[in-house]
Write a protein that holds these residues in place. Structure first.
Motif, mmCIF file in Angstrom:
data_model
loop_
_atom_site.group_PDB
_atom_site.id
_atom_site.type_symbol
_atom_site.label_atom_id
_atom_site.label_comp_id
_atom_site.label_asym_id
_atom_site.label_seq_id
_atom_site.Cartn_x
_atom_site.Cartn_y
_atom_site.Cartn_z
ATOM 1 N N ARG A 35 0.825 -1.209 0.000
ATOM 2 C CA ARG A 35 0.000 0.000 0.000
ATOM 3 C C ARG A 35 0.855 1.254 0.000
ATOM 4 O O ARG A 35 0.527 2.246 -0.646
ATOM 5 C CB ARG A 35 -0.951 -0.019 1.201
ATOM 6 N N GLN A 45 -2.534 1.409 -8.002
ATOM 7 C CA GLN A 45 -3.390 1.138 -6.850
ATOM 8 C C GLN A 45 -4.752 1.777 -7.104
ATOM 9 O O GLN A 45 -4.822 2.853 -7.693
ATOM 10 C CB GLN A 45 -2.736 1.731 -5.600
ATOM 11 N N GLU A 49 -8.217 2.743 -2.286
ATOM 12 C CA GLU A 49 -7.403 1.921 -1.379
ATOM 13 C C GLU A 49 -7.142 2.583 -0.021
ATOM 14 O O GLU A 49 -7.265 1.922 1.012
ATOM 15 C CB GLU A 49 -6.084 1.538 -2.045
#
Length: 104
Positions: A35, A45, A49
């Motif tokens: 992440r 991503q 997220e």
């Protein structure tokens, strides 16, 4: 306690809980790294997220509380109550590693 001695089998197998916690810790670190790389723009991503990572923690915490209370309410041993509480976290960390590592 039998005959004034502590019965280790009455407490369950502590290695099972240790293994479960170690897996959660390892997978959590992998998810954090993936992440972070996504937030830095190093990997693609989804835009949602960051929101997902906050919301899932609250969801996992409430599921863990309910699971632990249910297990305790059934009169389960402490190790089984702990295992029940860890299951929602393990399910999420495992799913996150799979989801984040399969992105192209």
């Amino acid at each position: 306690m039998a005959n004034g001695k502590l019965d280790p089998f009455a407490m369950g197998n502590p290695m099972v809980l240790w293994t479960q916690m170690a897996r959660i810790a390892w997978e959590s670190q992998m998810v954090i790294a993936m992440r972070t790389a996504g937030m830095m723009g190093l990997v693609r991503q989804d835009a949602n997220e960051p929101t997902r990572m906050v919301v899932e923690k609250a969801d996992a915490a409430s599921e863990a509380m309910v699971a632990a209370l249910r297990a305790a309410g059934r009169g389960e041993r402490a190790d089984r109550v702990m295992a029940a509480a860890l299951r929602p976290y393990r399910r999420r960390t495992k799913a996150n590693v799979k989801r984040l590592s399969n992105k192209k």
